[in-house]
Design a protein around this motif. Structure first.
Motif, PDB file in Angstrom:
ATOM      1  N   PHE A  36       0.828  -1.211   0.000  1.00 36.40           N
ATOM      2  CA  PHE A  36       0.000   0.000   0.000  1.00 36.40           C
ATOM      3  C   PHE A  36       0.859   1.256   0.000  1.00 36.40           C
ATOM      4  O   PHE A  36       0.619   2.194  -0.754  1.00 36.40           O
ATOM      5  N   ARG A  37       1.877   1.282   0.851  1.00 35.67           N
ATOM      6  CA  ARG A  37       2.691   2.493   0.978  1.00 35.67           C
ATOM      7  C   ARG A  37       3.516   2.763  -0.269  1.00 35.67           C
ATOM      8  O   ARG A  37       3.731   3.923  -0.644  1.00 35.67           O
ATOM      9  N   GLU A  63      -6.699   4.811  -1.053  1.00 36.54           N
ATOM     10  CA  GLU A  63      -7.291   4.040   0.038  1.00 36.54           C
ATOM     11  C   GLU A  63      -8.586   3.355  -0.400  1.00 36.54           C
ATOM     12  O   GLU A  63      -8.852   2.211  -0.004  1.00 36.54           O
ATOM     13  N   ALA A  64      -9.387   4.036  -1.207  1.00 35.58           N
ATOM     14  CA  ALA A  64     -10.660   3.465  -1.659  1.00 35.58           C
ATOM     15  C   ALA A  64     -10.434   2.235  -2.527  1.00 35.58           C
ATOM     16  O   ALA A  64     -11.144   1.229  -2.397  1.00 35.58           O
ATOM     17  N   MET A  65      -9.457   2.309  -3.414  1.00 36.57           N
ATOM     18  CA  MET A  65      -9.136   1.151  -4.255  1.00 36.57           C
ATOM     19  C   MET A  65      -8.616  -0.002  -3.409  1.00 36.57           C
ATOM     20  O   MET A  65      -9.003  -1.163  -3.599  1.00 36.57           O
ATOM     21  N   HIS A  66      -7.744   0.317  -2.472  1.00 41.43           N
ATOM     22  CA  HIS A  66      -7.140  -0.713  -1.633  1.00 41.43           C
ATOM     23  C   HIS A  66      -8.202  -1.396  -0.774  1.00 41.43           C
ATOM     24  O   HIS A  66      -8.230  -2.633  -0.672  1.00 41.43           O
ATOM     25  N   ILE A  70      -9.223  -5.343  -0.719  1.00 42.74           N
ATOM     26  CA  ILE A  70      -9.066  -6.130   0.500  1.00 42.74           C
ATOM     27  C   ILE A  70     -10.394  -6.767   0.905  1.00 42.74           C
ATOM     28  O   ILE A  70     -10.452  -7.950   1.282  1.00 42.74           O
ATOM     29  N   GLU A  71     -11.468  -6.005   0.832  1.00 42.47           N
ATOM     30  CA  GLU A  71     -12.776  -6.541   1.211  1.00 42.47           C
ATOM     31  C   GLU A  71     -13.193  -7.657   0.260  1.00 42.47           C
ATOM     32  O   GLU A  71     -13.766  -8.674   0.674  1.00 42.47           O
ATOM     33  N   ARG A  72     -12.886  -7.487  -1.029  1.00 39.82           N
ATOM     34  CA  ARG A  72     -13.206  -8.536  -2.007  1.00 39.82           C
ATOM     35  C   ARG A  72     -12.392  -9.792  -1.733  1.00 39.82           C
ATOM     36  O   ARG A  72     -12.921 -10.904  -1.766  1.00 39.82           O
ATOM     37  N   HIS A 125      -6.969  -1.149   7.257  1.00 37.23           N
ATOM     38  CA  HIS A 125      -8.119  -0.882   6.403  1.00 37.23           C
ATOM     39  C   HIS A 125      -9.283  -1.850   6.621  1.00 37.23           C
ATOM     40  O   HIS A 125     -10.387  -1.599   6.122  1.00 37.23           O
ATOM     41  N   VAL A 126      -9.042  -2.956   7.319  1.00 37.17           N
ATOM     42  CA  VAL A 126     -10.121  -3.948   7.473  1.00 37.17           C
ATOM     43  C   VAL A 126     -10.237  -4.477   8.903  1.00 37.17           C
ATOM     44  O   VAL A 126     -10.811  -5.531   9.123  1.00 37.17           O
ATOM     45  N   GLU A 127      -9.705  -3.754   9.864  1.00 43.09           N
ATOM     46  CA  GLU A 127      -9.765  -4.238  11.239  1.00 43.09           C
ATOM     47  C   GLU A 127     -11.209  -4.479  11.676  1.00 43.09           C
ATOM     48  O   GLU A 127     -11.506  -5.447  12.388  1.00 43.09           O
TER      49      GLU A 127
END
Length: 212
Positions: A36-37, A63-66, A70-72, A125-127
């Protein structure tokens, strides 16, 4: 789930859906390679073959793309666990779970690296997904495994650590594939996944006191 900007402003057309998939495919390639970074919107736009302003129409930020990716990935990653059937035979259910996880390592190595990188950085991003839906699913499947124990179908064990260990051993073949191929040398063809499946099946089933 994080929605692309276009999806929030209007009903998406087929072309918009295709553009979003084009962007996410490029983002997956960049994020899995650089993290990500290290990834930039410019890199993703270039790989997607569109201008940066055009890309940002669909996804406002990196961040929105990431998060969308990640959610997918998390949703896809959990499909085999959701399929673990309380009414099924533990032998076939555990074998199927191991094999499906190995197939995912074989078929989705970029997604595995993306997810592993997110975990290594503290899952910023998904905690909420991990502590919510993932935790609930794990509790549900732990109860399935405990029911098999109570019925005398498998030996007693900690169901959470059983699932953790299956995750670790199967995803190794995605996250450390370079190392696996280097060690196996000439034997590192596609058959390595079948060899791994047979070994892991025997390891877990015998460890759970199941005759095979």
């Amino acid at each position: 789930m994080a929605l692309p900007r276009a999806a929030r402003t209007q009903r998406r057309t087929r072309i918009q859906q295709e553009k979003e998939e084009q962007i996410l495919e490029a983002a997956l390639q960049v994020f899995s390679a650089f993290g990500f970074r290290g990834a930039t919107v410019d890199q993703i736009a270039e790989l997607a073959g569109m201008s940066k302003p055009n890309l940002l129409y669909y996804f406002r930020t990196k961040e929105a793309m990431h998060r969308a990716l990640i959610e997918r990935v998390l949703d896809t990653w959990l499909d085999p666990l959701r399929a673990l059937d309380a009414e099924g035979n533990p032998v076939s259910e555990i074998r199927s779970y191991i094999r499906r996880k190995l197939e995912m390592s074989r078929d989705f190595p970029r997604e595995s690296r993306l997810f592993a990188n997110e975990m290594l950085h503290g899952a910023p991003h998904v905690e909420d997904e991990l502590k919510g839906p993932l935790k609930s699913l794990m509790d549900e499947k732990a109860d399935v495994i405990r029911a098999w124990m109570r019925a005398g179908k498998i030996s007693r064990c900690d169901p959470y650590h059983l699932i953790f260990s299956i995750w670790a051993t199967t995803q190794h073949y995605a996250d450390f594939d370079v190392q696996v191929r280097a060690v196996l040398g000439d034997n590192a063809g596609e058959g390595r996944f079948e060899d791994a499946a047979r070994f892991l099946e025997e390891l877990y089933l015998k460890g759970l006191g199941i005759a095979i």
